[in-house]
Design a protein around this motif. Structure first.
Motif, PDB file in Angstrom:
ATOM      1  N   VAL A 108       0.771  -1.108  -0.336  1.00  0.00           N
ATOM      2  CA  VAL A 108      -0.487  -0.045   0.185  1.00  0.00           C
ATOM      3  C   VAL A 108       0.948   0.968  -0.097  1.00  0.00           C
ATOM      4  N   THR A 109       2.083   1.080   0.533  1.00  0.00           N
ATOM      5  CA  THR A 109       3.118   2.169   0.896  1.00  0.00           C
ATOM      6  C   THR A 109       3.570   2.794  -0.776  1.00  0.00           C
ATOM      7  N   ARG A 110       3.747   1.542  -0.948  1.00  0.00           N
ATOM      8  CA  ARG A 110       4.417   1.436  -2.823  1.00  0.00           C
ATOM      9  C   ARG A 110       3.512   2.013  -3.904  1.00  0.00           C
ATOM     10  N   ALA A 111       2.267   1.329  -3.394  1.00  0.00           N
ATOM     11  CA  ALA A 111       0.919   2.704  -3.982  1.00  0.00           C
ATOM     12  C   ALA A 111       0.793   4.301  -4.016  1.00  0.00           C
ATOM     13  N   SER A 112       1.208   4.116  -2.303  1.00  0.00           N
ATOM     14  CA  SER A 112       1.052   5.892  -1.899  1.00  0.00           C
ATOM     15  C   SER A 112       2.083   6.454  -2.749  1.00  0.00           C
ATOM     16  N   VAL A 113       2.999   5.855  -2.732  1.00  0.00           N
ATOM     17  CA  VAL A 113       4.862   6.276  -3.274  1.00  0.00           C
ATOM     18  C   VAL A 113       4.309   6.678  -5.211  1.00  0.00           C
ATOM     19  N   ILE A 114       3.810   5.673  -5.518  1.00  0.00           N
ATOM     20  CA  ILE A 114       4.107   6.060  -7.210  1.00  0.00           C
ATOM     21  C   ILE A 114       2.632   6.992  -7.037  1.00  0.00           C
TER      22      ILE A 114
ATOM     23  N   ALA B  99       4.725  10.063  -7.040  1.00  0.00           N
ATOM     24  CA  ALA B  99       5.018  10.568  -7.813  1.00  0.00           C
ATOM     25  C   ALA B  99       4.585  11.407  -8.238  1.00  0.00           C
ATOM     26  N   GLU B 100       3.806  11.321  -9.145  1.00  0.00           N
ATOM     27  CA  GLU B 100       2.630  11.440 -10.663  1.00  0.00           C
ATOM     28  C   GLU B 100       2.518  13.180  -9.655  1.00  0.00           C
ATOM     29  N   GLU B 101       1.415  13.385  -9.293  1.00  0.00           N
ATOM     30  CA  GLU B 101       1.513  13.963  -8.090  1.00  0.00           C
ATOM     31  C   GLU B 101       2.650  15.220  -8.304  1.00  0.00           C
ATOM     32  N   MET B 102       3.603  14.667  -7.984  1.00  0.00           N
ATOM     33  CA  MET B 102       5.758  15.617  -8.356  1.00  0.00           C
ATOM     34  C   MET B 102       6.321  15.630  -9.426  1.00  0.00           C
ATOM     35  N   LYS B 103       5.122  14.708  -9.766  1.00  0.00           N
ATOM     36  CA  LYS B 103       5.796  14.800 -11.186  1.00  0.00           C
ATOM     37  C   LYS B 103       7.439  13.903 -11.561  1.00  0.00           C
ATOM     38  N   ILE B 104       7.954  13.263 -10.497  1.00  0.00           N
ATOM     39  CA  ILE B 104       8.770  12.511 -10.538  1.00  0.00           C
ATOM     40  C   ILE B 104       8.115  11.234 -11.868  1.00  0.00           C
TER      41      ILE B 104
ATOM     42  N   SER C  99       5.302   0.224   8.294  1.00  0.00           N
ATOM     43  CA  SER C  99       6.202  -0.092   9.631  1.00  0.00           C
ATOM     44  C   SER C  99       7.550   1.146   9.182  1.00  0.00           C
ATOM     45  N   ALA C 100       8.028   0.614   7.973  1.00  0.00           N
ATOM     46  CA  ALA C 100       9.197   1.706   7.615  1.00  0.00           C
ATOM     47  C   ALA C 100       8.701   2.620   7.147  1.00  0.00           C
ATOM     48  N   SER C 101       8.106   2.755   6.761  1.00  0.00           N
ATOM     49  CA  SER C 101       6.789   4.472   5.464  1.00  0.00           C
ATOM     50  C   SER C 101       7.843   4.756   4.851  1.00  0.00           C
ATOM     51  N   ILE C 102       9.196   5.535   4.498  1.00  0.00           N
ATOM     52  CA  ILE C 102       9.909   5.140   3.669  1.00  0.00           C
ATOM     53  C   ILE C 102      11.363   5.160   4.575  1.00  0.00           C
ATOM     54  N   LEU C 103      12.540   4.801   4.360  1.00  0.00           N
ATOM     55  CA  LEU C 103      13.376   4.033   5.205  1.00  0.00           C
ATOM     56  C   LEU C 103      14.527   3.674   4.101  1.00  0.00           C
TER      57      LEU C 103
ATOM     58  N   VAL D  10      15.024  12.848  -3.617  1.00  0.00           N
ATOM     59  CA  VAL D  10      14.089  12.267  -4.880  1.00  0.00           C
ATOM     60  C   VAL D  10      13.292  11.302  -2.760  1.00  0.00           C
ATOM     61  N   THR D  11      13.968  10.941  -2.119  1.00  0.00           N
ATOM     62  CA  THR D  11      14.130  10.095  -0.785  1.00  0.00           C
ATOM     63  C   THR D  11      12.640  11.425   0.183  1.00  0.00           C
ATOM     64  N   VAL D  12      13.868  11.995   0.267  1.00  0.00           N
ATOM     65  CA  VAL D  12      13.184  12.927   1.290  1.00  0.00           C
ATOM     66  C   VAL D  12      12.249  13.357   0.879  1.00  0.00           C
ATOM     67  N   ALA D  13      11.933  14.073  -0.657  1.00  0.00           N
ATOM     68  CA  ALA D  13      10.952  14.884  -0.833  1.00  0.00           C
ATOM     69  C   ALA D  13      10.315  13.498  -1.239  1.00  0.00           C
ATOM     70  N   LEU D  14      10.038  12.975  -1.465  1.00  0.00           N
ATOM     71  CA  LEU D  14       8.490  11.659  -1.174  1.00  0.00           C
ATOM     72  C   LEU D  14       8.106  11.099   0.574  1.00  0.00           C
ATOM     73  N   ARG D  15       9.213  11.493   0.883  1.00  0.00           N
ATOM     74  CA  ARG D  15       9.117  11.249   2.654  1.00  0.00           C
ATOM     75  C   ARG D  15       8.684  12.097   3.223  1.00  0.00           C
ATOM     76  N   GLU D  16       8.387  13.711   2.700  1.00  0.00           N
ATOM     77  CA  GLU D  16       8.043  14.275   3.934  1.00  0.00           C
ATOM     78  C   GLU D  16       6.699  15.195   3.350  1.00  0.00           C
ATOM     79  N   ARG D  17       6.331  14.350   1.755  1.00  0.00           N
ATOM     80  CA  ARG D  17       4.985  14.629   0.820  1.00  0.00           C
ATOM     81  C   ARG D  17       4.006  13.722   2.193  1.00  0.00           C
ATOM     82  N   LEU D  18       4.993  12.098   2.329  1.00  0.00           N
ATOM     83  CA  LEU D  18       4.086  11.363   2.975  1.00  0.00           C
ATOM     84  C   LEU D  18       3.715  11.827   3.855  1.00  0.00           C
ATOM     85  N   ILE D  19       4.652  12.187   4.829  1.00  0.00           N
ATOM     86  CA  ILE D  19       4.289  12.417   6.354  1.00  0.00           C
ATOM     87  C   ILE D  19       3.428  13.505   6.469  1.00  0.00           C
ATOM     88  N   LYS D  20       3.454  14.380   5.694  1.00  0.00           N
ATOM     89  CA  LYS D  20       2.232  15.364   5.624  1.00  0.00           C
ATOM     90  C   LYS D  20       1.127  14.908   5.627  1.00  0.00           C
ATOM     91  N   ILE D  21       0.624  13.943   4.430  1.00  0.00           N
ATOM     92  CA  ILE D  21      -0.558  13.394   4.134  1.00  0.00           C
ATOM     93  C   ILE D  21      -0.599  13.250   5.752  1.00  0.00           C
TER      94      ILE D  21
END
Ligand code: PMP
Length: 319
Positions: free
Chosen positions: A228-234, A237-242, A266-270, A288-299
Motif C-alpha cells: 500500500v505504501t508502494r502504491a502511495s509513493v507511485i 510521484a505522479e502528483e510531484m511530476k517525478i 512499518s518502514a514508511s520510506i526508509l 528524491v527520497t527526502v521529498a517523497l518522505r516529507e510529503r507522505l508524512i504530511k499526508i
C-alpha cells in the motif's frame, strides 16, 4: 520480561471483543500447521481531527485479494470488516496499528482442510509497549538508514505456486531464514530476488531506486506484494511530476542507482545507505527520497487536503 497474556486489550474475534489472552488457536489447527493464515497490517495516525487509519480501504481490498488467491472463503464484506476495525480501534485506546487475520482454526490431518470455514480476528495495539517490550533479549534499535544485503538465492519456481501477491503466513518463512543470517552479518535488512534474478522486495517492504536521470523505478507488481505504501509513493510521484516506472530491475541497476529506499507500513520510506557494503549514490538520504518522505508524512498527519481520502477517521469528524 512482561508476559503476553497480561496485555490489557481486547481482540475482535468473529464479531465479539474478547480479552487479548483468550484470542488463541489450537496447536494442530490448519493455519498454524500449514501456514494458511492470511493477514493485513495497517497503521493508525494522529491528526488534528483525531486518530485515523491510513488507507484502510486499500488494505482491506488487499486482504480480500489474498484470500481469493489462497482460496479462503471469507464470507464477510469489506464494509462489515471496516466497521469491525473501527470498533476494535475505539475499544483499544492508544493503539498504533491494526492487524486483521483470516485463518482456518479447524484441526486437520491433510493439507487440504475438510472443514475450511475461516475465523476472522482483528487486533489493535501498540507494537512497542504491547509486543516488543515483552520479548526477551535486547531491543534492536530501528535504523534511520538501511545497510542492505542482496540475498542472491533466487525464489524457486516450486515456491512460486503461492503468489508473492498473497499476504499469507507461509510466504514469510524463506525471508525469516535469509534475514536472520544477514542480521548476524551486521546488515539491517535483506532484498530478495525473483526467479529470473531481478530484484524483488524485502521481507516486509518494497524497494524503489532513483536512477542518475532522476527516474523512480520499482519492480512490477506481479513479482511482489502489492504494498500500500508502494502504491502511495507511485501516486505521490505522479502528483510531484517525478517519472516513475514499474519494471524489472537487475542487481547491477540497483548498485548503479543514485538513491534507493524501502517502503512499508512499518518502514514508511526508509533510505538505503549501502547494499552489500557498497554505498548508494552521493548523499543518504537523497533528495528524491527526502521529498517523497516529507510529503507522505504530511499526508499521514492529515495536513495535505489533496490526499485526505487516504485517512479514515476513527471517530466521526465534527461537522
Ligand atoms: N512486501 C511484503 C512481503 C510485505 O509483507 C509488506 C508489508 N505488508 C510489504 C511489501 C509492504 O507493504 P505495505 O506498504 O502495504 O505495508
Amino acid at each position: 520480561m512482561k508476559k503476553f497474556n497480561e496485555v490489557d486489550r481486547h481482540i475482535w474475534s468473529d464479531g465479539v471483543l474478547i480479552p487479548w489472552h483468550e484470542a488463541t488457536v489450537h496447536v494442530l489447527s490448519h493455519s498454524l500447521q500449514r501456514g494458511s493464515l492470511v493477514f493485513d497490517y495497517m497503521s493508525i495516525k494522529q491528526t488534528p481531527l483525531g486518530e485515523a487509519i491510513f488507507r484502510m480501504d486499500a488494505h482491506l481490498r488487499r486482504l480480500f485479494r489474498s484470500c481469493r488467491l489462497m482460496g479462503l472463503a471469507l464470507e464477510r464484506d469489506e464494509s462489515e470488516l471496516a466497521e469491525a476495525i473501527l470498533e476494535t480501534v475505539r475499544a483499544n485506546p492508544g493503539a498504533r496499528v491494526v492487524k486483521i487475520s483470516v485463518l482456518i482454526p479447524s484441526v486437520e490431518i491433510d493439507v487440504v482442510p475438510r472443514d475450511s470455514r475461516v475465523s476472522v480476528s482483528i487486533a489493535a495495539y501498540d507494537p512497542v509497549a504491547d509486543i516488543l517490550d515483552r520479548l526477551p533479549g535486547e531491543p534492536v534499535a530501528k535504523p534511520d538508514v538501511l545497510r542492505l544485503h542482496l540475498e542472491r538465492h533466487k525464489r524457486q519456481r516450486r515456491e512460486d505456486i503461492v503468489s508473492p501477491e498473497a499476504k499469507v503466513s507461509a510466504n514469510y518463512v524463506s525471508s525469516m531464514m535469509a534475514k536472520s543470517k544477514a542480521l548476524e552479518a551486521g546488515f539491517h535488512e535483506i532484498l530478495l530476488m525473483d526467479a529470473e534474478g531481478f530484484i524483488a522486495e524485502g521481507p516486509t517492504a518494497n524497494i524503489f531506486i532513483v536512477t542518475s536521470d532522476g527516474f523512480l523505478r520499482t519492480p512490477p507488481e506481479q513479482r511482489v506484494l502489492r504494498g500500500v505504501t508502494r502504491a502511495s509513493v507511485i501516486a505521490l510521484a505522479e502528483e510531484m511530476k517525478i517519472p516513475c516506472f514499474e519494471e524489472s530491475i537487475s542487481p547491477d541497476e540497483l548498485f548503479a542507482a543514485e538513491e534507493a529506499f524501502m517502503t512499508g507500513t512499518s518502514a514508511s520510506i526508509l533510505p538505503v545507505e549501502s547494499v552489500d557494503g557498497y554505498k548508494m549514490g552521493t548523499d543518504c538520504p537523497g533528495s528524491v527520497t527526502v521529498a517523497l518522505r516529507e510529503r507522505l508524512i504530511k499526508i499521514e498527519r492529515g495536513e495535505d487536503p489533496a490526499f485526505e481520502s487516504w485517512l479514515t477517521y476513527v471517530k466521526e469528524a465534527p461537522a
